[in-house]
Design a protein around this motif. Structure first.
Motif, PDB file in Angstrom:
ATOM      1  N   ARG A  75       0.767  -1.269   0.177  1.00  0.00           N
ATOM      2  CA  ARG A  75      -0.357   0.238   0.073  1.00  0.00           C
ATOM      3  C   ARG A  75       1.126   1.597  -0.135  1.00  0.00           C
ATOM      4  N   GLU A  76       0.383   2.023  -1.031  1.00  0.00           N
ATOM      5  CA  GLU A  76       1.945   2.816  -1.385  1.00  0.00           C
ATOM      6  C   GLU A  76       0.959   4.012  -1.518  1.00  0.00           C
ATOM      7  N   GLN A  77       0.903   5.128  -1.054  1.00  0.00           N
ATOM      8  CA  GLN A  77       0.025   6.644  -1.706  1.00  0.00           C
ATOM      9  C   GLN A  77       1.488   6.723  -3.539  1.00  0.00           C
ATOM     10  N   PHE A  87       8.170   1.874  -4.092  1.00  0.00           N
ATOM     11  CA  PHE A  87       7.023   1.012  -2.165  1.00  0.00           C
ATOM     12  C   PHE A  87       8.602   0.771  -2.043  1.00  0.00           C
ATOM     13  N   SER A  88       8.381   0.690  -0.044  1.00  0.00           N
ATOM     14  CA  SER A  88      10.099   0.258   0.487  1.00  0.00           C
ATOM     15  C   SER A  88       9.367  -1.022   1.210  1.00  0.00           C
ATOM     16  N   PHE A 118       3.315  -8.844  11.019  1.00  0.00           N
ATOM     17  CA  PHE A 118       4.276  -8.165  10.650  1.00  0.00           C
ATOM     18  C   PHE A 118       3.282  -6.835  10.175  1.00  0.00           C
ATOM     19  N   VAL A 119       3.974  -6.014  10.644  1.00  0.00           N
ATOM     20  CA  VAL A 119       3.095  -3.981   9.909  1.00  0.00           C
ATOM     21  C   VAL A 119       4.404  -3.233   8.943  1.00  0.00           C
ATOM     22  N   ARG A 120       4.719  -2.196   9.060  1.00  0.00           N
ATOM     23  CA  ARG A 120       5.516  -1.551   8.711  1.00  0.00           C
ATOM     24  C   ARG A 120       5.435  -0.717   9.400  1.00  0.00           C
ATOM     25  N   ASP A 121       6.655  -0.379   9.418  1.00  0.00           N
ATOM     26  CA  ASP A 121       6.852   1.468  10.888  1.00  0.00           C
ATOM     27  C   ASP A 121       6.038   2.179  10.417  1.00  0.00           C
TER      28      ASP A 121
END
Length: 121
Positions: A75-77, A87-88, A118-121
């Motif tokens: 999910r990216e802006q 995306f990172s 797991f979630v991105r910081d």
């Protein structure tokens, strides 16, 4: 989820029980009306892709099935000018549980939930 990712919300409705519930990390989406509200609120500059794998189906009876799967969400802006989008890392990795019911000859999701491992910081 492919219809969700492509913003094809009308097509997505065919797979949902009209009174079903989708428990998302940011709250519950209740029925088709809730899906329509979610669609209207979704920012136009967000690109989302769901990658599902490791499906496990349990038949509870002739008209009820539980499907469990792994999900990786990107999910990216859309803040880069090129395609494909920049995306990172994955936004989250987790597990879906989908409860399906056979209604009028078609399988529809009556309850969907996610566990975020797991979630991105």
């Amino acid at each position: 989820m492919a219809h969700f990712d492509q913003r094809e919300f009308d097509a997505m409705e065919a797979y949902l029980d009209p009174d079903g519930t989708w428990l998302r990390a940011d709250g519950a989406v209740d029925g088709i009306a809730g899906l329509r509200e979610l669609a209207k609120a979704m920012p136009a500059d967000i690109r989302v892709r769901h990658v599902l794998s490791n499906f496990r189906m349990t038949r509870r009876d002739a008209s009820h099935v539980t499907v469990r799967s792994y999900v990786t969400v990107y999910r990216e802006q859309s803040n880069c000018d090129t395609s494909p989008a920049c995306f990172s890392a994955p936004h989250l990795v987790g597990r879906y549980t989908d409860e399906l019911v056979l209604t009028d000859g078609a399988w529809r999701i009556t309850h969907k939930s996610v566990i975020r491992d797991f979630v991105r910081d």
